[in-house]
Design an enzyme around this catalytic site. Structure first.
Site: not given
Lengths: 317, 317
Positions: B10, B99, B123, B128, B180, B183, B194, B198, B295
């Site tokens: 993506t 990350k 970045e 994101g 979507g 996962e 996650d 971060k 995104g």
């Protein structure tokens, strides 16, 4: 790096304080030691800072070849314009919090900087303690930004807050002056001119072009009445002084005016001397930056960030 | 600058799209042309991008001396770790959205980068499409930052939103998977891992030190019940998965956990896949950054910002 500070008011004093208190953090991040070689002001009282070389005549600093960067904090676009030009021509970098200067004389100043291969940074000129400009310049240019909108003047925001609490315009202005937010001559703040300076610089960072300042449509908060505020409240909204830059068909259009802001807007909850900057990009979507718009130490933090950039980043023009 | 992209999912597709659509803006800001010399993926379907050299074997790219920068977008900390190390050792810069890799192997990776005098930027690895990392790194280091707090995982934020709308945990997770966002194996998102990656990177940017990942206390949202959500609602609050790093007596302490957030907190209104990052500094005061946490195009915008930094900024270590 040897630096000099011209204009030792609230913010200048803040810079000296942070350089002292946060010395290790600052030098670690920037990658070298920072030495204040000179301070310059018209007030004699400053001579008490005995370990710093003091002058009333900024030209003395220009002649000191060891000074690499000058921090200009006197404001206005007359003497400050001379200082800026001479600083750059003498091969020194310039850090400034002066939105008035850059929004009105920026094109000429950036040209001189380019020609003499020196840098200018101005993180503190917009939304003082809101670290936003680096990210906006470095991070949004491919995001298809169409609009950038902000509450950028703490004084008028404070006055609108006080009017919501029941004051009329004149007494709210007086309260702002007593709290040290509004100048004796509050024209630039309440008439939207300061906001126009700032949104013009944001627009420059986003689209790389400084708009002719005379082309900005500016309306301040000085015609807002208690009735207007009442009306806003009753409809669940708030009046905020908004600066907005839009790109429409390759044209940049900038407006400053009081607007009714709805509850679900990020700008609705920006109170007192806080600032908020919102942008929208067709690829990036919505972003929002928030922080203090003024104050000695928040603004000084931004200026010290510029010292990092002088040493570690290419110029923004 | 000749670049290569490893991992064309993506986000990789988003990068290719922006490099095409925003070519002029991108090359003007970065100061040179950007050419994608290679794309690398395990999927054969990509061969259709006929004007781009395609390989399944990233080592081919390492051997191409004309490639200056590699963008790694495959995720994980196994193959990606090999790619990162070999990229840096071959004298190429690295841009990554990974990350997981940096939070667990960052110390070793940054060391190699330093030794080989190349740069890493990331970045896109945190929040994101929220351009925050440049400003946090360059602009807050003298602000006396004590706390940095964020909603950093869109998937769990989306699940909590759906539970507020009446779903139980399992059906909310299913909705996230159907949309979507989550996962097939949602462990990293819902168990807070996650978020821990971060917040650990944010902490590194603020204080210059990467914490041993095993020392982070991590609690996810997978034990949150409909009853908890109901309780929060009735007390005017919301559950949010929060990552927080604090500096207490020169010790950095990082926690990830679901917390009850009050209405007047900036994080209260961060919904769906949006992210929010709040910091507090004794000098700087409160700041807040907000934008899309995921995104294709928002994340691609961040990666292209890193291309600017590769060319125009010193490294962040």
């Amino acid at each position: 790096m040897k630096i000099a500070i011209i204009g030792i008011g609230t913010v200048g004093t803040g810079v000296l304080e942070l350089l002292n208190q946060e010395k290790n953090n600052i030098e670690n991040r920037i990658g070298e030691s920072i030495e204040v070689s000179w301070i310059c002001d018209l007030k004699d009282t400053l001579k008490i800072e005995s370990n710093l070389k003091f002058t009333k005549n900024y030209k003395e600093i220009l002649n000191d070849n060891s000074v690499e960067t000058i921090i200009e904090l006197i404001g206005g676009n007359t003497t400050a314009f001379e200082i800026a030009k001479e600083t750059l021509k003498s091969g020194k970098n310039l850090i400034t919090a002066n939105k008035h200067l850059l929004a009105t004389k920026g094109i000429e100043i950036f040209e001189i900087a380019k020609k003499h291969n020196v840098k200018i940074f101005f993180e503190a000129a917009v939304a003082g303690g809101t670290p936003a400009l680096s990210s906006i310049y470095e991070g949004t240019f491919s995001g298809g930004i169409k609009t950038i909108t902000g509450i950028l003047n703490g004084t008028s925001n404070y006055i609108l807050n006080k009017m919501e609490e029941g004051s009329d315009y004149d007494s709210a202005l007086k309260l702002a002056q007593e709290a040290g937010y509004a100048e004796l001559d509050p024209t630039f703040d309440v008439k939207g001119i300061d906001t126009a300076h700032k949104i013009s610089l944001l627009s420059y960072l986003v689209w790389g072009k400084l708009i002719d300042f005379k082309k900005i449509n500016i309306k301040g908060i000085d015609k807002i009445t208690k009735k207007d505020i009442e009306f806003a409240k009753n409809s669940g909204k708030r009046f905020k002084l908004i600066g907005e830059a839009k790109k429409i068909n390759n044209q940049i259009i900038i407006n400053v005016e009081p607007r009714l802001i709805e509850k679900n807007d990020q700008l609705y909850n920006v109170n007192d001397v806080y600032n908020g900057i919102k942008s929208y990009g067709i690829h990036l979507g919505e972003t929002f930056f928030y922080g203090k718009g003024a104050g000695a130490l928040p603004t000084a933090t931004a200026i010290i960030g510029d010292l990092y950039k002088i040493k570690n980043s290419n110029a923004w023009y």
